[in-house]
Design an enzyme around this catalytic site. Structure first.
Site, PDB file in Angstrom:
ATOM      1  N   PHE A 178      14.876 -48.890 -30.668  1.00  0.00           N
ATOM      2  CA  PHE A 178      14.712 -49.937 -29.647  1.00  0.00           C
ATOM      3  C   PHE A 178      14.240 -51.269 -30.211  1.00  0.00           C
ATOM      4  O   PHE A 178      14.392 -52.305 -29.556  1.00  0.00           O
ATOM      5  CB  PHE A 178      13.728 -49.470 -28.555  1.00  0.00           C
ATOM      6  N   LYS A 220      25.855 -46.237 -31.017  1.00  0.00           N
ATOM      7  CA  LYS A 220      25.066 -45.639 -29.930  1.00  0.00           C
ATOM      8  C   LYS A 220      23.738 -46.389 -29.943  1.00  0.00           C
ATOM      9  O   LYS A 220      22.848 -46.117 -30.744  1.00  0.00           O
ATOM     10  CB  LYS A 220      24.855 -44.141 -30.203  1.00  0.00           C
ATOM     11  N   GLU A 229      18.790 -46.324 -25.768  1.00  0.00           N
ATOM     12  CA  GLU A 229      18.922 -46.341 -24.300  1.00  0.00           C
ATOM     13  C   GLU A 229      17.875 -47.254 -23.663  1.00  0.00           C
ATOM     14  O   GLU A 229      18.001 -47.627 -22.496  1.00  0.00           O
ATOM     15  CB  GLU A 229      18.831 -44.915 -23.737  1.00  0.00           C
ATOM     16  N   SER A 277      12.423 -42.952 -35.417  1.00  0.00           N
ATOM     17  CA  SER A 277      11.171 -42.301 -35.821  1.00  0.00           C
ATOM     18  C   SER A 277      11.446 -41.167 -36.806  1.00  0.00           C
ATOM     19  O   SER A 277      12.551 -40.607 -36.846  1.00  0.00           O
ATOM     20  CB  SER A 277      10.462 -41.769 -34.575  1.00  0.00           C
ATOM     21  N   CYS A 290       9.213 -51.844 -38.196  1.00  0.00           N
ATOM     22  CA  CYS A 290       9.007 -50.796 -39.201  1.00  0.00           C
ATOM     23  C   CYS A 290       8.352 -51.390 -40.429  1.00  0.00           C
ATOM     24  O   CYS A 290       7.856 -50.665 -41.276  1.00  0.00           O
ATOM     25  CB  CYS A 290      10.320 -50.132 -39.543  1.00  0.00           C
ATOM     26  N   GLU A 314       1.576 -43.407 -37.316  1.00  0.00           N
ATOM     27  CA  GLU A 314       2.262 -44.657 -36.969  1.00  0.00           C
ATOM     28  C   GLU A 314       1.913 -44.999 -35.520  1.00  0.00           C
ATOM     29  O   GLU A 314       2.248 -44.247 -34.598  1.00  0.00           O
ATOM     30  CB  GLU A 314       3.784 -44.492 -37.107  1.00  0.00           C
TER      31      GLU A 314
HETATM   32  P1  NAD Z   1      13.432 -42.906 -31.712  1.00  0.00           P
HETATM   33  O1  NAD Z   1      13.442 -42.001 -32.887  1.00  0.00           O
HETATM   34  O2  NAD Z   1      12.713 -42.456 -30.492  1.00  0.00           O
HETATM   35  O3  NAD Z   1      14.944 -43.219 -31.228  1.00  0.00           O
HETATM   36  C1  NAD Z   1      15.921 -43.690 -32.112  1.00  0.00           C
HETATM   37  C2  NAD Z   1      17.302 -43.219 -31.631  1.00  0.00           C
HETATM   38  O4  NAD Z   1      17.341 -41.795 -31.640  1.00  0.00           O
HETATM   39  C3  NAD Z   1      17.636 -43.650 -30.205  1.00  0.00           C
HETATM   40  O5  NAD Z   1      18.976 -44.105 -30.200  1.00  0.00           O
HETATM   41  C4  NAD Z   1      17.467 -42.386 -29.386  1.00  0.00           C
HETATM   42  O6  NAD Z   1      18.390 -42.302 -28.322  1.00  0.00           O
HETATM   43  C5  NAD Z   1      17.733 -41.277 -30.385  1.00  0.00           C
HETATM   44  N1  NAD Z   1      16.907 -40.080 -30.140  1.00  0.00           N
HETATM   45  C6  NAD Z   1      15.604 -40.049 -29.778  1.00  0.00           C
HETATM   46  N2  NAD Z   1      15.176 -38.779 -29.682  1.00  0.00           N
HETATM   47  C7  NAD Z   1      16.228 -37.980 -29.996  1.00  0.00           C
HETATM   48  C8  NAD Z   1      16.408 -36.570 -30.086  1.00  0.00           C
HETATM   49  N3  NAD Z   1      15.419 -35.724 -29.827  1.00  0.00           N
HETATM   50  N4  NAD Z   1      17.616 -36.108 -30.440  1.00  0.00           N
HETATM   51  C9  NAD Z   1      18.643 -36.949 -30.702  1.00  0.00           C
HETATM   52  N5  NAD Z   1      18.521 -38.286 -30.629  1.00  0.00           N
HETATM   53  C10 NAD Z   1      17.334 -38.805 -30.286  1.00  0.00           C
HETATM   54  O7  NAD Z   1      12.884 -44.309 -32.233  1.00  0.00           O
HETATM   55  P2  NAD Z   1      12.482 -45.592 -31.371  1.00  0.00           P
HETATM   56  O8  NAD Z   1      11.238 -45.312 -30.611  1.00  0.00           O
HETATM   57  O9  NAD Z   1      13.660 -46.121 -30.649  1.00  0.00           O
HETATM   58  O10 NAD Z   1      12.170 -46.641 -32.550  1.00  0.00           O
HETATM   59  C11 NAD Z   1      10.917 -46.765 -33.160  1.00  0.00           C
HETATM   60  C12 NAD Z   1      10.856 -46.013 -34.463  1.00  0.00           C
HETATM   61  O11 NAD Z   1      11.881 -46.471 -35.338  1.00  0.00           O
HETATM   62  C13 NAD Z   1       9.557 -46.230 -35.227  1.00  0.00           C
HETATM   63  O12 NAD Z   1       9.138 -45.000 -35.758  1.00  0.00           O
HETATM   64  C14 NAD Z   1       9.946 -47.193 -36.334  1.00  0.00           C
HETATM   65  O13 NAD Z   1       9.144 -47.138 -37.483  1.00  0.00           O
HETATM   66  C15 NAD Z   1      11.326 -46.748 -36.618  1.00  0.00           C
HETATM   67  N6  NAD Z   1      12.096 -47.784 -37.284  1.00  0.00           N
HETATM   68  C16 NAD Z   1      12.337 -47.653 -38.612  1.00  0.00           C
HETATM   69  C17 NAD Z   1      13.030 -48.620 -39.294  1.00  0.00           C
HETATM   70  C18 NAD Z   1      13.290 -48.491 -40.762  1.00  0.00           C
HETATM   71  O14 NAD Z   1      14.030 -49.291 -41.301  1.00  0.00           O
HETATM   72  N7  NAD Z   1      12.715 -47.527 -41.452  1.00  0.00           N
HETATM   73  C19 NAD Z   1      13.499 -49.751 -38.609  1.00  0.00           C
HETATM   74  C20 NAD Z   1      13.237 -49.858 -37.248  1.00  0.00           C
HETATM   75  C21 NAD Z   1      12.538 -48.869 -36.589  1.00  0.00           C
END
Ligand code: NAD
Length: 492
Positions: free
Chosen positions: A152, A176, A179, A229, A284, A385
């Protein structure tokens, strides 16, 4: 009043209503206004997108790279033309300030610009006479259909760490989006439509777990990029790899920043505050733990506390606002619970940003910058985090102790050092276990022409996003060894 729009998917060059039975509301985190309804698309819609992309691949891979990048040049111009509107959309759905949203879109555009160099970047290698009269060459060919699953916090930029390179290399693609923030990609796909890109080359499927699982399992999808994450990154990496896909997953982070006593205090404080509180700490590459060494303990603590208290918090669209809300009320509650947990573990809440009153935005998901002092280095709060505007302070005596603490963490996305000593900087650069190192820099985000990724639990995979790593990720190499005996030469 206009009814709340329901977002369509974009499959095979058509905007199509989803057949989803479940929808989520897309909410402006500053105002709680409902901006749109996003479908949780079923697996069948991912399958349609994968089918369309696989069909488009047949002629797209045969389109010369010089022609493929013409669509990216058009896209670059359209992104510039709609720059303000796209930045505004990011702020509306994600909360960050307009200046931060513009910075994000600039990074997205830079990746398009770099990918326009594909006719050079995608070249292979060759050597004549590897044995007498035999030549060998290595060529790069696209994989087929690839997909990105995005988080997000950077709705405009993150898909662009991958997409421009994927299609420039001759692959076809599925996005994708998160959401929580699907509106920016809707707008960007409207621009893709204007480029005249052949149908099926890029596809947009909104949704959450069901759509993701369908991507992970679809036999036509050859490569997956994920950013989000760490627990989800690990899941995606293992399931996609078990299905034989090429996969790169960028995960969470807990980024430390070391302040040595010889650091320039004014500059360090300003940069550390931007790193910790910019984008409300939802980067991040946000610094979330400051390790002060020796005398820096007193001077830095005082200066950062003052800076944090003065930060102007509000709706990211309003002028002079320096920090917007966090993404949701759930996220706000989680962050505030973690602040309390830090206090329960023995930290002092030196600057307490919980439950602020932001005039005119009483229902928004706001937290002011927060500073926890004397955080227990082995406690949960020093390792978890938080993903919010919270900076933990840990005081140490030597740079060796600080580097050892940096390297003991589970994550390795970024580590920063503030100093005026070249020798200390070199030691840190050499020894710190992180994929991105900042020396007197608070957000060490690589430009589009460098690869980007973390280490340890911040990354699962081999090849990173952006630049030449993206080209390698989105191509497979083929080696050709040829013999053309000269006696076969006809006389013409
Ligand atoms: P998230 O892991 O909740 O969601 C990321 C994506 O995964 C979304 O598109 C979501 O629909 C999907 N998703 C979530 N749960 C799922 C599941 N159980 N099964 C399948 N798909 C699933 O992450 P977020 O809250 O949107 O973003 C924040 C996180 O992203 C933080 O941990 C941040 O550190 C990380 N991040 C990392 C970087 C990097 O470059 N390392 C960059 C940006 C964000």
């Amino acid at each position: 009043m206009n009814p709340t729009p329901t977002l369509p998917n974009y499959i095979n060059g058509q905007w199509c209503a989803s057949s989803a039975t479940e929808y989520l509301e897309v909410i402006n985190p500053a105002t709680t206004e409902v901006l749109a309804r996003v479908p949780l698309s079923p697996a069948t819609e991912v399958n349609q997108a994968a089918q369309a992309a696989a069909e488009a691949f047949v002629s797209w891979r045969r389109t010369p790279p010089t022609e493929r990048v013409q669509y990216l040049f058009k896209l670059k111009n359209l992104l510039e033309e709609h720059f303000e509107d796209l930045a505004r959309t990011i702020t509306l759905e994600c909360g960050k300030t307009l200046a931060e949203s513009k910075g994000e879109m600039r990074r997205a555009v830079e990746n398009v610009e770099v990918a326009c160099g594909i006719p050079m970047m995608m070249q292979g290698t060759n050597l004549e006479d590897i044995a007498k009269g035999i030549d060998e060459m290595m060529i790069r060919q696209p994989l087929g259909v690839a997909a990105v699953i995005a988080p997000f916090n950077f709705p405009g930029m993150i898909p662009f760490w991958f997409l421009p390179y994927a299609i420039a290399c001759g692959n076809t693609y599925i996005v994708k989006p998160s959401e929580k923030v699907p509106l920016t990609m809707q707008k960007i796909f409207q621009l893709f439509e204007k480029t005249g890109l052949p149908k099926g080359v890029v596809n947009l499927v909104n949704g959450a777990k069901e759509a993701v699982d369908a991507i992970l399992d679809h036999p036509n999808i050859r490569a997956i990029s994920f950013v989000g994450s760490t627990p989800v990154a690990r899941y995606i990496y293992s399931r996609a790899a078990a299905n034989g896909k090429r996969v790169q997953c960028q995960g969470g982070a807990k980024n430390p920043l070391i302040v040595l006593p010889d650091a320039n205090l004014e500059m360090t404080t300003r940069i550390a505050a931007d790193s910790a509180f910019g984008c409300a700490g939802q980067r991040c590459l946000a610094a979330s733990v400051a390790l002060t060494v020796g005398e820096a303990r007193h001077s830095f603590t005082e200066a950062i506390a003052q800076t944090a208290s003065k930060r102007v918090v509000g709706n990211g669209l309003d002028q002079n606002v320096e920090m917007g809300p966090v993404i949701s009320t759930q996220s706000k509650a989680r962050i505030e619970d973690l602040i309390q947990k830090g206090a329960d573990e023995g930290a002092t809440v030196l600057v307490d940003g919980r439950n602020p009153k932001i005039s005119g935005y009483e229902r928004g998901s706001f937290i002011r910058p927060t500073i926890l002092q004397n955080v227990n280095p082995s406690g949960e709060i020093a390792r978890t985090e938080i993903f919010g505007p919270v900076l933990s302070l840990i005081h140490l005596d030597t740079i060796e102790q600080a580097i050892a603490l940096v390297n003991s963490g589970q994550y390795g996305n970024m580590a920063c050092l503030f100093t005026s000593s070249g020798a200390a900087a070199r030691k840190f650069r050499y020894e710190a276990e992180a994929g991105n190192i900042g020396i007197n820099i608070g957000v060490a985000a690589p430009m589009a022409f460098f690869p980007f990724s973390g280490w340890k639990e911040s990354f699962f995979g081999d090849l990173h996003g952006q630049s030449n790593h993206a080209v390698e990720f989105f191509t497979q190499t083929k080696v050709v060894v040829e013999r053309w005996p000269s006696e076969w030469t006809r006389q013409f």
